[in-house]
Design an enzyme around this catalytic site. Structure first.
Site, PDB file in Angstrom:
ATOM      1  N   GLU A  34       0.830  -1.214   0.000  1.00  0.00           N
ATOM      2  CA  GLU A  34       0.000   0.000   0.000  1.00  0.00           C
ATOM      3  C   GLU A  34       0.860   1.258   0.000  1.00  0.00           C
ATOM      4  O   GLU A  34       0.451   2.290  -0.517  1.00  0.00           O
ATOM      5  CB  GLU A  34      -0.934   0.026   1.222  1.00  0.00           C
ATOM      6  N   HIS A  71       9.133 -26.580   0.237  1.00  0.00           N
ATOM      7  CA  HIS A  71       8.494 -27.702  -0.441  1.00  0.00           C
ATOM      8  C   HIS A  71       7.343 -27.233  -1.320  1.00  0.00           C
ATOM      9  O   HIS A  71       6.457 -28.011  -1.665  1.00  0.00           O
ATOM     10  CB  HIS A  71       8.022 -28.725   0.611  1.00  0.00           C
ATOM     11  N   LYS A 107     -13.603   0.761  -2.414  1.00  0.00           N
ATOM     12  CA  LYS A 107     -14.475   1.044  -1.264  1.00  0.00           C
ATOM     13  C   LYS A 107     -15.748   1.741  -1.750  1.00  0.00           C
ATOM     14  O   LYS A 107     -16.858   1.388  -1.364  1.00  0.00           O
ATOM     15  CB  LYS A 107     -13.751   1.948  -0.251  1.00  0.00           C
TER      16      LYS A 107
HETATM   17  O1  PA5 Z   1      -3.221   1.146   5.978  1.00  0.00           O
HETATM   18  C1  PA5 Z   1      -4.328   1.617   5.761  1.00  0.00           C
HETATM   19  O2  PA5 Z   1      -4.563   2.829   5.828  1.00  0.00           O
HETATM   20  C2  PA5 Z   1      -5.500   0.705   5.413  1.00  0.00           C
HETATM   21  O3  PA5 Z   1      -5.103  -0.607   5.249  1.00  0.00           O
HETATM   22  C3  PA5 Z   1      -6.543   0.757   6.519  1.00  0.00           C
HETATM   23  O4  PA5 Z   1      -5.960   0.354   7.717  1.00  0.00           O
HETATM   24  C4  PA5 Z   1      -7.738  -0.142   6.198  1.00  0.00           C
HETATM   25  O5  PA5 Z   1      -8.282   0.207   4.951  1.00  0.00           O
HETATM   26  C5  PA5 Z   1      -8.807   0.025   7.273  1.00  0.00           C
HETATM   27  O6  PA5 Z   1      -9.165   1.376   7.403  1.00  0.00           O
HETATM   28  P1  PA5 Z   1      -9.894   1.920   8.677  1.00  0.00           P
HETATM   29  O7  PA5 Z   1      -8.987   1.777   9.840  1.00  0.00           O
HETATM   30  O8  PA5 Z   1     -10.198   3.345   8.371  1.00  0.00           O
HETATM   31  O9  PA5 Z   1     -11.140   1.108   8.856  1.00  0.00           O
END
Ligand code: PA5
Length: 471
Positions: A295, A324, A438
């Protein structure tokens, strides 16, 4: 810094260990040092300017104090702790639990030092139904920690709505309030509003810290402390790593070197980065790392808004299990990967093999040997085999797995990600590409609003099953 430090071993990415075509030559390493050195100052400045608040989490005693107070209040009446959250609001919790509590923690009461921990980071119906069937009438001994920074995450909101109804039906409004703890933004967001309205206990996700950089905040610390993990040692490890990763001498800075090596291989046709712990305890840190890396570094545009579509692909493997399963590909498939092993020098427990059966003297060489010796020799054997095939290998060496070294590892990789972001010239702290999915989910789930109507039709026309293409 009295305790033993985790170390990065990088000899086996060098041209000396591999060859000039696939390894890093001395000249290339000098160039990497030249390019990365100024970034150390730059990152230190960004931190002082308040642009990377995650860097200060290990020093935030207010958060750890608040967490400890809540743990004192809740632990006595909590047999089960359930995390409702996803992505950065779940992966760190899972990683800490697997790394720092015994394998049978949930099942064996004698191995538990706190409540059982369940992290429900999905909206899979059979999984949740089975879990709730098991939970049955244990609701009043269960704390639900709903974690969402934005409060807008559909999966977490849906889970909360299921649990809220269940608690209201079984325990009434007071019971519901007693059993739910919200971890969310301190000022805004739906979860923040719900928590205020229902008068829930709350922990804050500090400003400016995205989910994947939040494990050392209340997001990860609460479940860890509830389950008996030493969060002071975890934070101390991170602080001690901080002194190493802010060091302006490139050659002494493990995050700068790690990022530079990863950057080099990305630019030399090795765009896949495999992380392979030789320790079951460390296996879920690979999942945490995978999200952090993917990310943060997978970006369409650079800081000058040029289209770059950049980002190494993180892959997780587990030693020896995946020897393996994956090694055939890793050695004889495309030479497009950098390998990072996690090695543990001293395991907190060990076990010896028994004698070989009389009918199988061929197994004598394994008799009476510690399993840790076998595991670590298998790591060496795999590394050797990869080097023979000209594949570059890094190793992170853990003197042992404990809260202090895990804290170091987390901080090392968070700051490595910041260095890699700077080298790739992208913003590692946003995740714009996650948003479209989303929003599409909201549209498909009939969220009101004109903007969703056309959007819904568009998604449906593209994703509908077309009989003509069905075999
Ligand atoms: O790293 C990030 O920002 C994302 O992976 C969020 O943690 C994930 O989308 C969950 O978001 P939220 O904490 O707003 O529910």
């Amino acid at each position: 810094m009295a305790q033993e430090q985790i170390k990065l071993h990088f000899k086996n990415v060098t041209a000396h260990a591999i060859d000039n075509e696939h390894g890093i030559t001395e000249e290339q390493f000098r160039e990497l040092a030249k390019k990365t050195s100024p970034l150390i100052k730059q990152l230190n400045k960004e931190r002082l300017d308040g642009e990377t608040p995650y860097r200060n989490l290990p020093y935030n005693t207010q958060i750890s104090q608040q967490v400890k107070e809540l743990v004192n209040e809740l632990k006595g009446r909590c047999e089960n702790l359930v995390i409702l959250g996803i992505g950065g609001s779940a992966l760190g919790n899972i990683a800490l639990q697997t790394a720092l509590n015994p394998y049978m923690y949930n099942l064996d009461d004698t191995q538990r030092t706190g409540p059982r921990l369940f992290v429900l980071d999905n909206v899979d119906p059979p999984q949740l139904v089975s879990f709730l069937d098991w939970l049955g009438d244990r609701l009043d001994k269960t704390i639900f920690n709903v974690i969402s920074k934005s409060g807008w995450t559909a999966e977490t909101a849906a889970q909360l709505m299921i649990i809220r109804k269940l608690l209201l039906d079984k325990l009434g409004p007071n019971g519901m309030r007693d059993q739910v703890l919200a971890t969310t933004d301190s000022k805004e967001g739906i979860l923040h509003d719900i928590a205020e309205d229902l008068n829930l206990r709350c922990l804050e996700v500090p400003d400016g810290i995205g989910g994947r950089f939040s494990v050392l905040s209340s997001v990860g610390l609460f479940s860890a402390a509830m389950c008996g993990i030493d969060i002071d040692a975890l934070l101390e490890g991170a602080r001690d790593m901080d002194t190493r990763v802010k060091c302006e001498d490139f050659h002494k800075n493990p995050a700068a070197i790690n990022a530079a090596i990863n950057y080099h291989f990305y630019n030399h046709d090795k765009k896949i980065s495999v992380i392979m712990p030789y320790s079951y305890a460390l296996k879920d840190l690979s999942d945490w790392y995978r999200q952090l890396w993917a990310e943060s570094l997978g970006k369409a545009r650079d800081l000058a808004d040029r289209e770059v579509n950049i980002g190494p692909t993180p892959v997780k493997a587990l030693g020896t299990t995946d020897q393996h399963s994956q090694i055939q590909l890793y050695r004889e498939g495309p030479n497009d990967k950098l390998f990072t092993f996690l090695q543990v020098n001293n395991f907190d427990s060990d076990i010896k093999t028994g004698p070989a059966p009389d009918c199988a003297p061929e197994l004598d060489f394994l008799a009476g040997k510690n399993l840790s010796v076998l595991l670590n020799n298998e790591k060496k054997a795999t590394e050797y085999a990869l080097i023979e095939s000209k594949r570059p290998c890094l190793t992170i060496i853990f003197p042992e797995v404990n809260a202090y070294t895990v804290g170091q590892f987390i901080y090392l990789f968070e700051v490595t990600t910041s260095f890699a972001g700077a080298l790739f010239n992208i913003n590692p702290y946003d995740q714009p590409a996650v948003e479209l999915g989303k929003e599409a989910t909201f549209a498909l789930m009939d969220k009101p609003g004109d903007e969703y109507k056309e959007f819904r039709k568009k998604i449906q026309s593209l994703t509908e099953i077309d009989e003509k293409f069905l075999v």
